[in-house]
Write a protein that holds these residues in place. Structure first.
Motif, mmCIF file in Angstrom:
data_model
loop_
_atom_site.group_PDB
_atom_site.id
_atom_site.type_symbol
_atom_site.label_atom_id
_atom_site.label_comp_id
_atom_site.label_asym_id
_atom_site.label_seq_id
_atom_site.Cartn_x
_atom_site.Cartn_y
_atom_site.Cartn_z
ATOM 1 N N ALA A 150 -48.735 -8.143 -4.791
ATOM 2 C CA ALA A 150 -47.900 -7.316 -5.796
ATOM 3 C C ALA A 150 -46.852 -7.695 -5.926
ATOM 4 O O ALA A 150 -46.540 -7.760 -7.894
ATOM 5 N N ILE A 151 -45.509 -8.373 -5.284
ATOM 6 C CA ILE A 151 -44.886 -9.350 -5.501
ATOM 7 C C ILE A 151 -44.753 -10.241 -7.019
ATOM 8 O O ILE A 151 -44.376 -10.213 -7.561
ATOM 9 N N ASP A 152 -45.556 -10.642 -6.811
ATOM 10 C CA ASP A 152 -45.559 -12.061 -7.116
ATOM 11 C C ASP A 152 -46.301 -11.124 -8.199
ATOM 12 O O ASP A 152 -46.073 -11.887 -9.632
ATOM 13 N N ASP A 153 -47.492 -10.876 -8.727
ATOM 14 C CA ASP A 153 -48.244 -10.111 -9.771
ATOM 15 C C ASP A 153 -46.995 -9.758 -10.754
ATOM 16 O O ASP A 153 -47.242 -9.418 -11.500
ATOM 17 N N TYR A 154 -46.152 -8.467 -9.670
ATOM 18 C CA TYR A 154 -44.936 -7.887 -10.721
ATOM 19 C C TYR A 154 -44.456 -8.750 -11.213
ATOM 20 O O TYR A 154 -43.991 -8.518 -12.920
ATOM 21 N N ILE A 155 -43.518 -9.930 -10.513
ATOM 22 C CA ILE A 155 -42.887 -10.705 -11.131
ATOM 23 C C ILE A 155 -43.798 -11.629 -12.397
ATOM 24 O O ILE A 155 -42.907 -11.913 -13.644
ATOM 25 N N LYS A 156 -44.370 -12.341 -12.473
ATOM 26 C CA LYS A 156 -45.052 -12.908 -13.604
ATOM 27 C C LYS A 156 -45.964 -11.852 -14.143
ATOM 28 O O LYS A 156 -45.395 -12.563 -15.473
ATOM 29 N N LEU A 157 -45.889 -10.274 -14.325
ATOM 30 C CA LEU A 157 -46.184 -9.667 -15.481
ATOM 31 C C LEU A 157 -45.026 -9.564 -16.119
ATOM 32 O O LEU A 157 -44.886 -9.367 -17.151
ATOM 33 N N CYS A 158 -43.602 -9.179 -15.556
ATOM 34 C CA CYS A 158 -42.667 -9.332 -16.272
ATOM 35 C C CYS A 158 -41.976 -10.498 -17.758
ATOM 36 O O CYS A 158 -41.842 -10.100 -17.806
ATOM 37 N N LYS A 159 -42.699 -11.439 -16.265
ATOM 38 C CA LYS A 159 -41.854 -12.539 -17.033
ATOM 39 C C LYS A 159 -42.539 -12.730 -18.505
ATOM 40 O O LYS A 159 -42.633 -13.087 -19.613
ATOM 41 N N LYS A 160 -44.525 -12.416 -18.608
ATOM 42 C CA LYS A 160 -45.081 -12.978 -19.019
ATOM 43 C C LYS A 160 -44.998 -12.077 -20.681
ATOM 44 O O LYS A 160 -45.172 -11.910 -21.702
ATOM 45 N N VAL A 161 -44.516 -10.770 -19.922
ATOM 46 C CA VAL A 161 -44.445 -9.764 -21.667
ATOM 47 C C VAL A 161 -43.293 -9.535 -21.761
ATOM 48 O O VAL A 161 -42.479 -9.457 -23.454
ATOM 49 N N GLY A 162 -42.460 -10.432 -21.200
ATOM 50 C CA GLY A 162 -40.463 -10.703 -21.927
ATOM 51 C C GLY A 162 -40.975 -11.691 -22.760
ATOM 52 O O GLY A 162 -40.344 -11.229 -24.090
ATOM 53 N N PHE A 212 -45.591 -6.338 -27.064
ATOM 54 C CA PHE A 212 -46.617 -5.023 -27.738
ATOM 55 C C PHE A 212 -47.809 -4.837 -27.159
ATOM 56 O O PHE A 212 -48.021 -3.431 -27.276
ATOM 57 N N LYS A 213 -48.803 -5.386 -26.259
ATOM 58 C CA LYS A 213 -50.113 -5.486 -25.512
ATOM 59 C C LYS A 213 -49.884 -4.344 -25.289
ATOM 60 O O LYS A 213 -50.413 -3.129 -24.107
ATOM 61 N N MET A 214 -48.678 -4.555 -24.390
ATOM 62 C CA MET A 214 -48.056 -3.890 -22.842
ATOM 63 C C MET A 214 -47.036 -2.627 -22.838
ATOM 64 O O MET A 214 -46.694 -2.035 -22.354
#
Length: 608
Positions: free
Chosen positions: A186-198, A231-233
């Motif tokens: 969960a922690i890895d997925d959260y950080i990965k998602l934040c970076k991708k969106v940012g 914008f997708k998220m």
């Protein structure tokens, strides 16, 4: 048919390349203008000669290139960018000192910062740092906070949990995993998602810089969401995304705790907005050495060097327009006298609501294009601040260069909603969110300037409507009922504070006062007492809104800068200045800042 599609695609690529990489106008970042750091000025009278230059008609420079309304970082930053390319700019501030939310004030010998608590993304040779260094000629210095830089505290005293938040792209997740064994994925997925969106934020800037027809094309064809994961998220709430990652209630809280930095509870927050804050602090947090007033203090001389000025006690009461609906200046109230100041360009850092609803003539306010923009935005939540002046050093009081985020429990949405919808006297007794920071503990010059003293800044939210009935009272002499309500807030918050910081006792408090939403209205011109400008809820991050609310207004020669053009906070308002500057100077200043950082990094590598 196929040929037509190919022609349209080629044309689109050409336009995108032009407005993402175009560089036809003058470049304020063409040269590295940093100079050796000079001795820091601590004398308040000397600093006030720069920060408190009162308005007089005789001080207005001739042949101005632009007038900017408001001296917050969105206004000052833009004035510096324009000054760097030789533009003569006048910045007008209604308050008695410049800086907006970067200003400081002094009471009973204690200096307090109003809005700067910590800034991220300031590593050496990174674009944001290089840009700020050049916008202050290398004189503004930054000090790193401790690591961990944030402490998240959840629950009542009998069941209190503390989670340290560390900076560092590897250390941040490593330390979280120690606190939450079994939640590694969960922690890895959260950080990965934040970076991708940012990483998709680039398109938000482009929608505001490129021609309106191209921005609309990208939005209404759906290309904006295809080109940018931001914008997708954007339409997905923080609560929704986080709840899909983990069932652990405390981890959900730790993933979302920083929502206080933009002012919306997690269920009303766009995950895209939140991702920017997470990535902003991944590499650490910093504080301006010498306090927040150093920011304006080192920017104003650059504006003056180009022939411009920053004048305070200069309330703009209206923007001047000719019959063709073109802005040609502003009117400033000096006592009962109106003084007209002419300029070929008027730029407002006063916020979209103040600009459109208070500074435009009624017939221009009624324009459909103006009403469309106002209809897409709403006021943010009101801010509540408490300022403490304490007897004792940081060691005496157990204070460090970090921040505390204190919550009564981990169910943030329910807590915040109950608080904001409750009766004011009851809500005042149970504030669910409290941010605590010690500006004095973060500043290495503090002990020299104020030996044996310390300060605390405590921030939360409060509804403007709770205090609205006293908005017309004299600011320093409001009704007893207003003072009683403030005291309820102060007492309940102090109880929490002294429980978390046992070395802070009432006998150590030499000064205490609270700033409410109507205080914010008076001092920083916030229409509803908001501290982050227009609301940063999910609707704020739609491609449609960002293609519509842009630096260019529907009125010729009138532009917007600051938080409402881009995002909230110091970095967001400065990005608003960069975006507005890109439009005015006809080049992509965001890219120029990146190019400057690359040049500086390359030059440094050659030296080494």
């Amino acid at each position: 048919m196929l040929l037509s599609v190919v022609i349209i695609c080629v044309a689109l690529v050409i336009f995108v390349l032009k407005y993402v990489f175009g560089s036809s106008g003058p470049n304020p970042f063409e040269k590295d203008t940093r100079e050796p750091v000079k001795k820091m000025v601590h004398d308040r009278k000397e600093k006030n000669k720069v920060l408190k230059q009162g308005f007089l008609a005789s001080k207005v420079p001739e042949n101005l290139d632009a007038v900017i309304i408001g001296s917050g970082i969105g206004g000052l930053g833009l004035a510096v960018l324009m000054a760097k390319v030789g533009k003569k700019v006048l910045v007008l501030e209604q308050h008695d000192r410049s800086g907006g939310c970067c200003h400081t004030f002094t009471e009973k010998g204690f200096e307090f910062d109003v809005g700067i608590h910590y800034i991220g993304d300031l590593q050496e040779h990174k674009p944001f740092r290089c840009m700020l260094d050049n916008m202050t000629d290398g004189q503004l210095q930054w000090e790193p906070l401790d690591n961990p830089y944030d402490q998240v505290v959840l629950g009542p005293p009998e069941n209190r949990r503390r989670y340290p938040i560390y900076s560092g792209r590897t250390r941040f997740p490593e330390e979280l995993k120690k606190c939450f064994p079994g939640e590694e994925k969960a922690i890895d997925d959260y950080i990965k998602l934040c970076k991708k969106v940012g990483r998709g934020i680039w398109l938000l800037a482009m929608l505001k810089i490129c021609p309106a027809f191209l921005a609309k094309f990208l939005v209404y064809t759906g290309l904006a969401k295809r080109l940018s994961y931001f914008f997708k998220m954007a339409s997905r709430s923080l609560t929704e995304v986080v709840n899909e990652l983990t069932e652990n209630e405390d981890l959900r809280a730790v993933f979302t705790y920083i929502y206080g930095t933009y002012g919306n509870m997690p269920k009303d927050t766009s995950f895209s907005m939140h991702s920017l804050l997470v990535t902003h602090y991944l590499n650490g947090a910093w504080y301006p050495k010498g306090g927040a007033s150093e920011i304006a203090y080192h920017m104003i001389p650059i504006i003056e060097k180009a022939g411009g000025a920053v004048l305070v006690r200069a309330p703009v009461n209206r923007i001047l327009f000719n019959d063709a609906k073109e802005a040609y200046g502003v009117s400033v109230m000096k006592g009962q006298e109106e003084i007209h100041i002419r300029a070929p360009m008027v730029i407002s850092n006063a916020g979209i609501f103040n600009t459109y609803e208070k500074l435009l003539p009624k017939e221009l306010q009624a324009m459909p294009a103006i009403q469309q923009q106002l209809g897409m935005m709403k006021n943010g939540e009101g801010g509540l601040s408490i300022f403490l002046g304490l007897k004792g050093t940081k060691e005496d009081l157990g204070l460090k260069a970090d921040n505390y985020w204190i919550f009564t429990e981990n169910n943030f949405d329910e807590l915040t909603e109950t608080y904001l919808n409750g009766k004011r006297e009851e809500s005042a007794k149970s504030v669910p969110l409290l941010f605590v920071a010690s500006p004095s503990a973060k500043d290495s010059t503090w002990e020299e300037r104020s030996p044996g003293k310390s300060t605390l800044s405590l921030v939360s939210f409060a509804k403007y409507e709770w205090f609205e009935e006293w908005k017309d009272d004299k600011v320093n002499n409001r009704a007893p009922e207003y003072k009683e309500l403030k005291q309820i807030f102060i007492d309940s918050i102090l109880e929490v504070l002294m429980d978390i910081f046992p070395k802070i006792t009432r006998d150590k408090i030499e000064y205490i006062d609270a700033g409410t939403p109507i205080t914010n209205t008076h001092y920083i011109g916030a229409p509803k007492g908001e501290i982050y400008g227009a609301d940063h809820g999910i609707a704020r991050f739609s491609p449609e809104l960002n293609a519509t609310v842009r630096p260019q207004t529907p009125l010729k020669n009138l532009y917007l800068t600051g938080q409402d053009v881009f995002l909230c906070g110091f970095a967001g308002a400065l990005a608003g200045a960069l975006t507005c500057g890109s439009v005015i100077l006809n080049r992509n200043l965001h890219l120029d800042a990146i190019s400057l950082a690359k040049k500086i990094k390359y030059a440094k590598s050659k030296e080494d």
